[in-house]
Design a protein around this motif. Sequence first.
Motif, PDB file in Angstrom:
ATOM      1  N   LEU A   4       0.831  -1.211   0.000  1.00  0.00           N
ATOM      2  CA  LEU A   4       0.000   0.000   0.000  1.00  0.00           C
ATOM      3  C   LEU A   4       0.858   1.251   0.000  1.00  0.00           C
ATOM      4  N   LEU A   5       1.888   1.258   0.846  1.00  0.00           N
ATOM      5  CA  LEU A   5       2.760   2.423   0.921  1.00  0.00           C
ATOM      6  C   LEU A   5       4.019   2.093   1.675  1.00  0.00           C
ATOM      7  N   ARG A   6       4.972   3.015   1.598  1.00  0.00           N
ATOM      8  CA  ARG A   6       6.218   2.937   2.375  1.00  0.00           C
ATOM      9  C   ARG A   6       6.303   4.200   3.212  1.00  0.00           C
ATOM     10  N   SER A   7       6.720   4.030   4.451  1.00  0.00           N
ATOM     11  CA  SER A   7       6.848   5.188   5.324  1.00  0.00           C
ATOM     12  C   SER A   7       7.802   4.874   6.469  1.00  0.00           C
ATOM     13  N   ARG A  32      10.297  -3.351   8.993  1.00  0.00           N
ATOM     14  CA  ARG A  32      10.089  -2.417  10.105  1.00  0.00           C
ATOM     15  C   ARG A  32      11.414  -2.088  10.808  1.00  0.00           C
ATOM     16  N   ASN A  33      12.273  -3.069  10.954  1.00  0.00           N
ATOM     17  CA  ASN A  33      13.520  -2.848  11.685  1.00  0.00           C
ATOM     18  C   ASN A  33      14.710  -2.536  10.784  1.00  0.00           C
ATOM     19  N   MET A  34      14.529  -2.638   9.485  1.00  0.00           N
ATOM     20  CA  MET A  34      15.617  -2.324   8.557  1.00  0.00           C
ATOM     21  C   MET A  34      15.985  -0.850   8.628  1.00  0.00           C
ATOM     22  N   ASN A  35      15.012  -0.012   8.941  1.00  0.00           N
ATOM     23  CA  ASN A  35      15.236   1.420   9.008  1.00  0.00           C
ATOM     24  C   ASN A  35      16.292   1.751  10.060  1.00  0.00           C
ATOM     25  N   ALA A  36      16.306   1.007  11.150  1.00  0.00           N
ATOM     26  CA  ALA A  36      17.268   1.266  12.221  1.00  0.00           C
ATOM     27  C   ALA A  36      18.688   0.973  11.758  1.00  0.00           C
ATOM     28  N   THR A  37      18.838  -0.006  10.892  1.00  0.00           N
ATOM     29  CA  THR A  37      20.156  -0.402  10.417  1.00  0.00           C
ATOM     30  C   THR A  37      20.597   0.386   9.185  1.00  0.00           C
ATOM     31  N   TRP A  38      19.685   0.523   8.238  1.00  0.00           N
ATOM     32  CA  TRP A  38      20.036   1.097   6.938  1.00  0.00           C
ATOM     33  C   TRP A  38      19.473   2.490   6.709  1.00  0.00           C
ATOM     34  N   GLY A  39      18.739   3.020   7.658  1.00  0.00           N
ATOM     35  CA  GLY A  39      18.183   4.368   7.501  1.00  0.00           C
ATOM     36  C   GLY A  39      17.112   4.413   6.425  1.00  0.00           C
ATOM     37  N   ALA A  40      17.076   5.500   5.693  1.00  0.00           N
ATOM     38  CA  ALA A  40      16.014   5.731   4.703  1.00  0.00           C
ATOM     39  C   ALA A  40      16.129   4.826   3.481  1.00  0.00           C
ATOM     40  N   ALA A  41      17.181   4.038   3.374  1.00  0.00           N
ATOM     41  CA  ALA A  41      17.347   3.163   2.220  1.00  0.00           C
ATOM     42  C   ALA A  41      16.250   2.103   2.151  1.00  0.00           C
ATOM     43  N   PHE A  42      15.719   1.690   3.290  1.00  0.00           N
ATOM     44  CA  PHE A  42      14.696   0.651   3.341  1.00  0.00           C
ATOM     45  C   PHE A  42      13.550   1.060   4.252  1.00  0.00           C
ATOM     46  N   PRO A  43      12.686   1.964   3.816  1.00  0.00           N
ATOM     47  CA  PRO A  43      11.556   2.333   4.676  1.00  0.00           C
ATOM     48  C   PRO A  43      10.581   1.157   4.812  1.00  0.00           C
ATOM     49  N   PRO A  44       9.961   1.023   5.956  1.00  0.00           N
ATOM     50  CA  PRO A  44       8.987  -0.053   6.151  1.00  0.00           C
ATOM     51  C   PRO A  44       7.870   0.004   5.111  1.00  0.00           C
ATOM     52  N   ARG A  45       7.379  -1.185   4.729  1.00  0.00           N
ATOM     53  CA  ARG A  45       6.322  -1.303   3.724  1.00  0.00           C
ATOM     54  C   ARG A  45       5.051  -1.838   4.367  1.00  0.00           C
ATOM     55  N   LEU A  46       3.947  -1.174   4.113  1.00  0.00           N
ATOM     56  CA  LEU A  46       2.643  -1.594   4.619  1.00  0.00           C
ATOM     57  C   LEU A  46       1.997  -2.487   3.561  1.00  0.00           C
TER      58      LEU A  46
END
Length: 72
Positions: A4-7, A32-46
């Motif tokens: 649906l989206l990434r945020s 969800r937890n990739m953001n903590a490791t890789w930052g904005a490169a992998f925003p969580p996907r709904l």
Amino acid sequence: MKELLRSADFVRLSFLEALLGEAGIEVLVLDRNMNATWGAAFPPRLMVDDEDFAQARRLLVEAGELAREGPG
């Protein structure tokens, strides 16, 4: 499953999970937890099931959380 989206906004993701859950739509948040490791490169996907995608998209548009036109 369809995206649906990434945020990277975890408060927004939590709100959208609750909104869709109240409508009986099961949601999965990937990366969800990739953001903590890789930052904005992998925003969580709904993600939602294929058969729920149209209804979920409509709910997010009505809530002002998704543009009428765009991906998906």
